[in-house]
Motif scaffolding. Structure first.
Motif, PDB file in Angstrom:
ATOM      1  N   ASP A  49     -11.568  -7.471  -6.524  1.00 32.74           N
ATOM      2  CA  ASP A  49     -12.020  -5.973  -6.709  1.00 32.74           C
ATOM      3  C   ASP A  49     -11.571  -5.296  -5.425  1.00 32.74           C
ATOM      4  O   ASP A  49     -12.083  -5.275  -4.444  1.00 32.74           O
ATOM      5  N   PRO A  50     -10.481  -4.339  -5.716  1.00 29.17           N
ATOM      6  CA  PRO A  50      -9.720  -3.564  -4.588  1.00 29.17           C
ATOM      7  C   PRO A  50     -11.011  -2.570  -4.109  1.00 29.17           C
ATOM      8  O   PRO A  50     -10.645  -2.212  -2.867  1.00 29.17           O
ATOM      9  N   ALA A  51     -11.646  -1.925  -5.023  1.00 30.25           N
ATOM     10  CA  ALA A  51     -12.765  -1.307  -4.523  1.00 30.25           C
ATOM     11  C   ALA A  51     -13.761  -1.732  -3.538  1.00 30.25           C
ATOM     12  O   ALA A  51     -14.254  -0.952  -2.603  1.00 30.25           O
ATOM     13  N   THR A  52     -14.077  -2.974  -3.555  1.00 30.01           N
ATOM     14  CA  THR A  52     -15.040  -3.565  -2.435  1.00 30.01           C
ATOM     15  C   THR A  52     -14.487  -4.393  -1.607  1.00 30.01           C
ATOM     16  O   THR A  52     -15.020  -4.794  -0.601  1.00 30.01           O
ATOM     17  N   GLY A  53     -13.654  -5.046  -1.992  1.00 22.73           N
ATOM     18  CA  GLY A  53     -12.797  -5.992  -1.256  1.00 22.73           C
ATOM     19  C   GLY A  53     -13.140  -7.450  -1.450  1.00 22.73           C
ATOM     20  O   GLY A  53     -12.968  -8.540  -0.502  1.00 22.73           O
ATOM     21  N   ILE A  54     -13.890  -7.617  -2.721  1.00 26.40           N
ATOM     22  CA  ILE A  54     -14.520  -8.916  -2.731  1.00 26.40           C
ATOM     23  C   ILE A  54     -13.866  -9.861  -3.599  1.00 26.40           C
ATOM     24  O   ILE A  54     -13.490  -9.452  -4.606  1.00 26.40           O
ATOM     25  N   LEU A  55     -13.741 -10.918  -3.247  1.00 28.94           N
ATOM     26  CA  LEU A  55     -13.082 -12.143  -4.025  1.00 28.94           C
ATOM     27  C   LEU A  55     -14.123 -12.965  -4.605  1.00 28.94           C
ATOM     28  O   LEU A  55     -15.093 -13.349  -4.030  1.00 28.94           O
TER      29      LEU A  55
ATOM     30  N   ASP B 190     -10.217  -2.680 -15.902  1.00 29.68           N
ATOM     31  CA  ASP B 190     -10.948  -2.094 -15.001  1.00 29.68           C
ATOM     32  C   ASP B 190     -10.202  -1.909 -13.452  1.00 29.68           C
ATOM     33  O   ASP B 190     -11.002  -1.459 -12.602  1.00 29.68           O
ATOM     34  N   GLY B 191      -9.100  -2.303 -13.237  1.00 34.72           N
ATOM     35  CA  GLY B 191      -8.539  -2.163 -11.645  1.00 34.72           C
ATOM     36  C   GLY B 191      -8.737  -3.433 -11.036  1.00 34.72           C
ATOM     37  O   GLY B 191      -8.203  -3.470 -10.114  1.00 34.72           O
TER      38      GLY B 191
ATOM     39  N   ASN C 113       0.905  -1.288  -0.025  1.00 32.79           N
ATOM     40  CA  ASN C 113       0.010   0.220  -0.094  1.00 32.79           C
ATOM     41  C   ASN C 113       0.873   1.408  -0.136  1.00 32.79           C
ATOM     42  O   ASN C 113       1.734   1.569   0.901  1.00 32.79           O
ATOM     43  N   ARG C 114       0.900   1.922  -1.179  1.00 35.31           N
ATOM     44  CA  ARG C 114       1.675   3.066  -1.264  1.00 35.31           C
ATOM     45  C   ARG C 114       1.280   4.347  -0.210  1.00 35.31           C
ATOM     46  O   ARG C 114       2.185   5.117   0.192  1.00 35.31           O
ATOM     47  N   LYS C 115       0.031   4.339   0.066  1.00 35.51           N
ATOM     48  CA  LYS C 115      -0.475   5.622   0.940  1.00 35.51           C
ATOM     49  C   LYS C 115       0.018   5.327   2.159  1.00 35.51           C
ATOM     50  O   LYS C 115       0.464   6.128   2.809  1.00 35.51           O
ATOM     51  N   THR C 116      -0.048   4.173   2.655  1.00 33.49           N
ATOM     52  CA  THR C 116       0.428   3.534   4.246  1.00 33.49           C
ATOM     53  C   THR C 116       1.847   3.255   4.400  1.00 33.49           C
ATOM     54  O   THR C 116       2.534   3.300   5.457  1.00 33.49           O
ATOM     55  N   GLY C 117       2.643   2.784   3.226  1.00 25.46           N
ATOM     56  CA  GLY C 117       3.980   2.460   3.103  1.00 25.46           C
ATOM     57  C   GLY C 117       4.004   1.035   4.026  1.00 25.46           C
ATOM     58  O   GLY C 117       5.033   0.795   4.308  1.00 25.46           O
ATOM     59  N   LYS C 118       2.940   0.458   3.945  1.00 27.60           N
ATOM     60  CA  LYS C 118       2.778  -1.004   4.570  1.00 27.60           C
ATOM     61  C   LYS C 118       2.460  -2.114   3.647  1.00 27.60           C
ATOM     62  O   LYS C 118       1.743  -1.838   2.398  1.00 27.60           O
ATOM     63  N   ILE C 119       2.882  -3.349   3.775  1.00 31.14           N
ATOM     64  CA  ILE C 119       2.512  -4.548   3.104  1.00 31.14           C
ATOM     65  C   ILE C 119       1.026  -5.347   3.651  1.00 31.14           C
ATOM     66  O   ILE C 119       1.169  -5.517   4.814  1.00 31.14           O
ATOM     67  N   GLU C 120       0.150  -5.176   3.063  1.00 32.39           N
ATOM     68  CA  GLU C 120      -1.210  -5.871   3.660  1.00 32.39           C
ATOM     69  C   GLU C 120      -1.042  -7.323   3.017  1.00 32.39           C
ATOM     70  O   GLU C 120      -0.664  -7.687   1.724  1.00 32.39           O
ATOM     71  N   PHE C 121      -1.842  -8.034   3.760  1.00 33.95           N
ATOM     72  CA  PHE C 121      -1.568  -9.675   3.452  1.00 33.95           C
ATOM     73  C   PHE C 121      -3.134 -10.168   3.705  1.00 33.95           C
ATOM     74  O   PHE C 121      -3.769  -9.850   4.400  1.00 33.95           O
ATOM     75  N   PHE C 122      -3.499 -10.859   2.546  1.00 31.50           N
ATOM     76  CA  PHE C 122      -4.700 -11.810   2.711  1.00 31.50           C
ATOM     77  C   PHE C 122      -4.510 -13.159   1.915  1.00 31.50           C
ATOM     78  O   PHE C 122      -3.910 -13.241   0.946  1.00 31.50           O
TER      79      PHE C 122
END
Length: 269
Positions: free
Chosen positions: A56-62, A38-39, A10-19
């Motif tokens: 979908d990064p906008a909704t977080g839905i897989l 479409d991203g 995440n460039r905004k937070t400077g942290k790595i997010e994991f899932f």
């Protein structure tokens, strides 16, 4: 990508997010990550209980392929690579199913492999990389060589050891701005010119750290540079700095023989 899931910086937070994907198990790993126009992100795994998953990064839905209309036929399959072509169709390279095409408009799928009839029969069932050239032809790097598929004219190509590829295994490929194809094989790097008739091979003498390329998709940067991986590290090069220097050589045949009888050709003007 790891054996336990996906890491996103995440460039905004400077942290790595994991899932992790819902059914991830130890030992299963991510094969390829593809960003759609479409991203949305597509995750391809070697896990039969996941296979193709869209995020979908906008909704977080897989969303698994089994839940996408028309894509169910490709769900829960070991999937190595994918691309979206100029017509908006999705192409996939599978572990044992060859090349697959999904059309989201008609919500239909097609396959090319050793078990399909007619012009859809191809030699390679294990596909490591897929790319589209400037003419709309789909190229697949496979365990049987480099395969070309032209759906508009129902035409196909095969480059292998017998046709100058130098290896029967094509592992990575990229298309440059001149519509030349660069293929990473188990025996070096090969460039196929835009006419698809001339092949040039590059090895250790040309600066490669290794002639054995890895089973991974190649990347073309926004500036046109090509990135490929070998057993001894990554290779980054600008294909536009290489120019072919083929020349037609004039020659003259004064005589020829048929059944030990000599014939003389007329002298050229």
């Amino acid at each position: 990508s790891t054996t336990r899931g996906i890491n996103i910086y995440n460039r905004k937070t400077g942290k790595i997010e994991f899932f992790g994907l819902p059914s991830y198990k130890k030992g299963q790993y991510q094969m390829f990550t593809f960003e759609d126009t479409d991203g949305k992100l597509w995750f391809l795994t070697n896990a039969e209980n996941e296979g193709i998953t869209r995020y979908d990064p906008a909704t977080g839905i897989l969303t698994n392929a089994s839940e996408i209309p028309g894509l169910q036929a490709f769900a829960h399959k070991d999937t190595w690579c994918m691309l979206r072509d100029k017509k908006g169709r999705y192409w996939f390279g599978f572990e044992n199913m060859g090349v697959g095409m999904y059309d989201p408009v008609s919500q239909s799928t097609q396959l090319w492999n050793s078990r399909e009839p007619g012009w859809k029969a191809i030699a390679g069932d294990l596909v490591f990389d897929v790319k589209e050239d400037k003419n709309g032809v789909i190229w697949a790097a496979s365990s049987a060589g480099l395969i070309g598929i032209d759906t508009d004219h129902q035409k196909k190509w095969l480059f292998n050891n017998n046709s100058g590829l130098g290896s029967n295994t094509a592992l990575q490929l990229a298309v440059d701005q001149l519509n030349r194809i660069w293929v990473g094989t188990g025996r070096g790097l090969v460039m196929i010119d835009s006419s698809r008739t001339r092949l040039t091979t590059f090895g250790l003498e040309e600066g490669l750290p290794s002639t054995h390329f890895m089973e991974a998709a190649a990347t073309v940067t926004p500036s046109g540079e090509i990135i490929m991986s070998t057993q001894l590290g990554y290779v980054l090069f600008d294909p536009m700095k290489y120019q072919s220097n083929f020349k037609n050589i004039s020659f003259y045949v004064p005589t020829y023989q048929v059944f030990n009888r000599e014939y003389r050709l007329p002298d050229p003007d």
